[in-house]
Design a protein around this motif. Sequence first.
Motif, PDB file in Angstrom:
ATOM      1  N   SER A  64       0.759  -1.326   0.099  1.00 23.27           N
ATOM      2  CA  SER A  64      -0.105  -0.155   0.045  1.00 23.27           C
ATOM      3  C   SER A  64       0.785   1.311  -0.239  1.00 23.27           C
ATOM      4  O   SER A  64       0.505   2.313  -0.163  1.00 23.27           O
ATOM      5  N   VAL A  65       2.232   1.046   0.236  1.00 27.78           N
ATOM      6  CA  VAL A  65       3.146   2.059   0.160  1.00 27.78           C
ATOM      7  C   VAL A  65       3.591   2.047  -1.432  1.00 27.78           C
ATOM      8  O   VAL A  65       3.602   1.409  -2.132  1.00 27.78           O
ATOM      9  N   SER A  66       4.384   3.370  -1.618  1.00 33.60           N
ATOM     10  CA  SER A  66       5.080   3.738  -2.813  1.00 33.60           C
ATOM     11  C   SER A  66       6.026   2.583  -2.964  1.00 33.60           C
ATOM     12  O   SER A  66       6.983   2.042  -2.249  1.00 33.60           O
ATOM     13  N   VAL A  67       6.419   1.901  -4.216  1.00 34.92           N
ATOM     14  CA  VAL A  67       7.101   0.895  -4.477  1.00 34.92           C
ATOM     15  C   VAL A  67       8.150   1.319  -5.592  1.00 34.92           C
ATOM     16  O   VAL A  67       8.065   1.903  -6.484  1.00 34.92           O
ATOM     17  N   TYR A  68       9.385   0.434  -5.659  1.00 36.06           N
ATOM     18  CA  TYR A  68      10.191   0.370  -6.864  1.00 36.06           C
ATOM     19  C   TYR A  68      10.172  -1.117  -7.487  1.00 36.06           C
ATOM     20  O   TYR A  68       9.940  -2.205  -6.392  1.00 36.06           O
TER      21      TYR A  68
END
Lengths: 116, 114
Positions: A28-32
């Motif tokens: 649910s958080v930003s990802v790479y």
Amino acid sequence: AQSVTQLDSQVPVFEEAPVELRCNYSSSVSVYLFWYVQYPNQGLQLLLKYLSGSTLVKGINGFEAEFNKSQTSFHLRKPSVHISDTAEYFCAVSENRGSTLGRLYFGRGTQLTVWP
Amino acid sequence: DGGITQSPKYLFRKEGQNVTLSCEQNLNHDAMYWYRQDPGQGLRLIYYSQIVNDFQKGDIAEGYSVSREKKESFPLTVTSAQKNPTAFYLCASSPGLAKGETQYFGPGTRLLVL
């Protein structure tokens, strides 16, 4: 914990056909996001990665992938495959959290087999 | 040529024996990792090290041990406590600690139990 799902364990295609290998993640958080390729009995080689910016990422060997935040997907595509593309492909995710180590979470892999 | 070397390519272990897998990198990378690969299960993290003389357990550390005495070396010992060691073991490294860093992989060591 982060979960990465590669929906197809095996994808058989004929040479010169298009292919899509699917990858979904659970964060649910930003990802790479990363795609790696593994040829038999070898290590993994980076195909492409998404860090930020344009959601369409181009990689080596004519592969590209599109990041879709709303669908939490990062599908890999190639418009025309070659027999030499036969390999196992892994999707991996790194979360943009507070931890200083950007550890990778890998999917279970998709075996792409290209037939003549 | 810069890269990651793993040795041996194949390793055989007898019951009750400890074996050590070698991993060396000349990329001047700070972070190093060990993964285990089983068919259909992807890669699972065993141990990782962010810096010399420091390492952390990954998801499946039981039955394994590591050391990081030199920046370029990160050996993995598979102990007799690891009851199912047959697998393909991959070592990797990354330049630094920033998130989103690419991990670079060695060619792997295949461990078989006699």
